[in-house]
Design an enzyme around this catalytic site. Sequence first.
Site, short mmCIF file in Angstrom:
data_model
loop_
_atom_site.label_atom_id
_atom_site.label_comp_id
_atom_site.label_asym_id
_atom_site.label_seq_id
_atom_site.Cartn_x
_atom_site.Cartn_y
_atom_site.Cartn_z
N HIS A 105 13.83 -20.71 4.46
CA HIS A 105 14.33 -19.85 3.36
C HIS A 105 13.91 -20.30 1.90
O HIS A 105 13.99 -21.57 1.87
CB HIS A 105 15.70 -19.74 3.55
CG HIS A 105 16.25 -19.44 4.85
ND1 HIS A 105 16.44 -18.16 5.33
CD2 HIS A 105 16.51 -20.10 5.95
CE1 HIS A 105 17.05 -18.02 6.52
NE2 HIS A 105 16.88 -19.26 7.15
N HIS B 212 12.23 -22.85 10.91
CA HIS B 212 12.02 -21.81 10.03
C HIS B 212 12.33 -22.24 8.59
O HIS B 212 13.21 -23.21 8.29
CB HIS B 212 12.40 -20.52 10.42
CG HIS B 212 13.95 -20.52 10.46
ND1 HIS B 212 14.87 -20.91 11.74
CD2 HIS B 212 14.78 -20.10 9.55
CE1 HIS B 212 15.93 -20.85 11.53
NE2 HIS B 212 16.00 -20.26 10.32
N THR C 185 22.80 -17.53 10.08
CA THR C 185 22.61 -16.92 8.71
C THR C 185 21.49 -15.57 8.68
O THR C 185 21.61 -15.21 7.74
CB THR C 185 21.98 -17.84 7.64
OG1 THR C 185 20.52 -18.26 8.26
CG2 THR C 185 22.89 -19.18 7.60
N THR C 186 21.24 -15.16 9.89
CA THR C 186 20.60 -13.85 10.04
C THR C 186 21.21 -12.92 11.07
O THR C 186 22.03 -13.82 12.04
CB THR C 186 19.01 -14.01 10.33
OG1 THR C 186 18.83 -14.83 11.60
CG2 THR C 186 18.28 -14.71 9.30
N HIS D 182 15.19 -25.00 8.49
CA HIS D 182 16.35 -25.08 9.63
C HIS D 182 15.43 -25.59 10.84
O HIS D 182 14.51 -24.75 11.54
CB HIS D 182 17.13 -23.80 9.90
CG HIS D 182 17.92 -23.37 8.45
ND1 HIS D 182 18.30 -22.27 8.30
CD2 HIS D 182 18.48 -24.32 7.90
CE1 HIS D 182 18.96 -21.99 7.35
NE2 HIS D 182 19.09 -23.52 7.02
N HIS E 211 10.80 -11.87 8.34
CA HIS E 211 11.92 -12.29 7.47
C HIS E 211 11.78 -13.72 7.10
O HIS E 211 12.40 -14.21 6.01
CB HIS E 211 13.46 -12.22 8.12
CG HIS E 211 13.51 -10.81 8.82
ND1 HIS E 211 13.81 -9.66 7.75
CD2 HIS E 211 13.61 -10.34 10.15
CE1 HIS E 211 13.96 -8.67 8.74
NE2 HIS E 211 13.66 -9.02 10.24
#
Length: 314
Positions: free
Chosen positions: A114, A112, A219-220, A137, A85
Amino acid sequence: MIWTAVLLMAVVSHVNSVDYCYNEPHCDTYAWGDKFPSCHPLLEEHHSPINLDHQMTRNESLGPLHLEGFDEIQTGHWTLYNDGHSVVLQVGSGMSVSGGGLPDVYHTMQLHFHWGGPATNGSEHTVDRRRYPMEMHIVNMKSIHPNLSVALDDPTGLAVLGFFIDVVYADNVNFGHISQKLSSVAYNGQITKVKPFSLMSLLPKHNMSQYYRYYGSLTTPPCSQAVVWTLYEVPIYISWSQLAQFTSQIFSTEEDAEQVTPLQNNFRHIHPTFSRIVSVSKDGRLLTGTAGRPLRSAVSVLQIVLLGSFVSKL
């Protein structure tokens, strides 16, 4: 021990990779609640991400956070891996976050990213409804908790530092510690070693007192409402080519890699703030800046040069 933990996390991520996605109707962000009940947003629940606008309150008590060890080069090695992801950098021990209104000391675990696509922006949080190209993040866990499972049951169990990422013409040399390793973690389950570097070298170190604060969620999945969010005003700047390494060289699965179907637009949709207070730090500028414009296939040289000139003065 750290390497074993990363392997375990990679295995768990592989098992869960079929349970949620970003771009397929049956498992996209709006369908997560079907398999992860806590991802289903009900009235007054505190989900993330949110839109940042001018309806915020300045908090004079919110000064700079204390980032212990961020200026140092840690011993041992870090690990970069693809969890299906995103791309995750596991940083091990030696760093912590405190102060700035946080209720405790938080140990730094990982960071990580996005991102969007070749012609779309992909930050999770938005600024006046506009997205930046990427968002990073840094995830930190409250020191009193023995593991992540316990932390997720605490409304302030995690402190996440969010940084918008914008683009300029020149490579970010320090960001190269990560971007140059992406080819080694092309798809889910792949892991590579990264030589530790000063994490502060990635950050807008002269503007770390300018941020926004609110309480929200992961957010996951499982979307636990356990996060104290700190979102910094001034973005990190990388080059177009470094951004392209994320949007074109990272895949969810080995099959996607073979079919050249890269992982793109891995961000959750925006949620309402409801009754939550979104605070601006003492030195925050109340959104006087603007988010990056939507990416285009071609950008004028003049625009890039002007932006690069601005960045050099920060």
